[in-house]
Design an enzyme around this catalytic site. Structure first.
Site, mmCIF file in Angstrom:
data_model
loop_
_atom_site.group_PDB
_atom_site.id
_atom_site.type_symbol
_atom_site.label_atom_id
_atom_site.label_comp_id
_atom_site.label_asym_id
_atom_site.label_seq_id
_atom_site.Cartn_x
_atom_site.Cartn_y
_atom_site.Cartn_z
ATOM 1 N N TYR A 137 -18.214 -8.750 25.335
ATOM 2 C CA TYR A 137 -20.073 -8.736 25.050
ATOM 3 C C TYR A 137 -20.799 -9.029 25.858
ATOM 4 O O TYR A 137 -21.348 -8.690 26.061
ATOM 5 C CB TYR A 137 -19.752 -10.104 24.336
ATOM 6 C CG TYR A 137 -18.757 -10.364 22.804
ATOM 7 C CD1 TYR A 137 -19.905 -10.561 22.190
ATOM 8 C CD2 TYR A 137 -17.549 -10.616 22.461
ATOM 9 C CE1 TYR A 137 -19.484 -10.487 20.410
ATOM 10 C CE2 TYR A 137 -17.058 -10.799 21.203
ATOM 11 C CZ TYR A 137 -18.435 -10.573 20.084
ATOM 12 O OH TYR A 137 -18.068 -10.656 19.128
ATOM 13 N N GLY B 131 -23.125 -7.176 28.687
ATOM 14 C CA GLY B 131 -24.109 -5.929 28.319
ATOM 15 C C GLY B 131 -24.432 -5.623 26.997
ATOM 16 O O GLY B 131 -25.034 -7.153 26.591
ATOM 17 N N GLY C 284 -25.040 -6.147 23.026
ATOM 18 C CA GLY C 284 -24.067 -6.265 22.529
ATOM 19 C C GLY C 284 -22.631 -6.546 22.178
ATOM 20 O O GLY C 284 -22.202 -7.411 23.099
ATOM 21 N N HIS D 49 -24.066 -16.453 25.739
ATOM 22 C CA HIS D 49 -25.162 -15.626 26.344
ATOM 23 C C HIS D 49 -25.545 -15.190 24.683
ATOM 24 O O HIS D 49 -26.727 -15.735 24.686
ATOM 25 C CB HIS D 49 -24.734 -15.487 27.489
ATOM 26 C CG HIS D 49 -26.481 -14.454 27.694
ATOM 27 N ND1 HIS D 49 -26.764 -13.541 27.973
ATOM 28 C CD2 HIS D 49 -27.120 -15.109 28.426
ATOM 29 C CE1 HIS D 49 -27.670 -13.493 28.303
ATOM 30 N NE2 HIS D 49 -28.331 -14.401 28.621
ATOM 31 N N ASP D 50 -25.184 -14.490 24.208
ATOM 32 C CA ASP D 50 -25.593 -13.576 23.507
ATOM 33 C C ASP D 50 -25.912 -14.330 21.924
ATOM 34 O O ASP D 50 -26.968 -14.363 21.768
ATOM 35 C CB ASP D 50 -24.240 -12.517 22.239
ATOM 36 C CG ASP D 50 -24.407 -11.629 23.679
ATOM 37 O OD1 ASP D 50 -25.227 -10.738 24.266
ATOM 38 O OD2 ASP D 50 -23.527 -10.361 22.681
ATOM 39 N N ASP E 30 -30.151 -17.396 30.743
ATOM 40 C CA ASP E 30 -29.294 -17.288 31.670
ATOM 41 C C ASP E 30 -28.551 -17.801 32.547
ATOM 42 O O ASP E 30 -27.760 -17.731 33.425
ATOM 43 C CB ASP E 30 -30.779 -16.260 31.818
ATOM 44 C CG ASP E 30 -30.889 -15.180 31.110
ATOM 45 O OD1 ASP E 30 -29.988 -14.740 30.254
ATOM 46 O OD2 ASP E 30 -32.212 -14.478 31.648
#
Length: 138
Positions: free
Chosen positions: A43, A45, A47, A63-64, A105
């Site tokens: 996960y 990076g 995508g 975070h995604d 973030d």
């Protein structure tokens, strides 16, 4: 797809959001996002799929998910106000999107710091092909 993240960071002429996130990560972990996190696990990076490999990868998964809740925002490029001082990341006042992106973030950078003791160099350039199975729900 992850290579696009690196290209985007390298091509940004002004301080864009991805560079801000890199600064937060470096502030918290003392590691540059590239190379330590850009290709880590399934996960970190651009995508992701499958199950997070460890606590560090789970930080990126969360975070995604955080970004996923901000579909109306330009999560990769919006520049937000923030400061790094006295050992803390503080998100400043901005638009609703800027504040939310900054919080995603900030939380992720702090999570990466907390997971430093379990960071596995074997996941540093983990191939996407090894990320299989259904993704967890956010």
């Amino acid at each position: 797809m992850r290579a696009l993240w690196i290209v985007a960071v390298l091509l940004v002429g002004v301080e864009g959001h991805l560079l801000q996130f890199n600064k937060m990560i470096k502030f918290e972990t003392r590691k540059n996002a590239i190379p330590f996190y850009a290709f880590y696990g399934c996960y970190c990076g651009w995508g992701g799929r499958g199950r997070p490999k460890d606590a560090t990868d789970r930080c990126c998964f969360v975070h995604d998910c955080c970004y996923g809740k901000l579909a109306k925002c330009n999560t990769k490029w919006d520049i937000y106000p923030y400061s790094l001082k006295s050992g803390y990341i503080t998100c400043g006042k901005g638009t609703w999107c800027e504040e939310q992106i900054c919080e995603c973030d900030r939380v992720a950078a702090e999570c990466l710091r907390r997971s430093l003791s379990t960071y596995k160099y074997g996941y540093m350039f983990y191939p996407d092909s090894r990320c299989r199975g259904p993704s967890e729900t956010c």
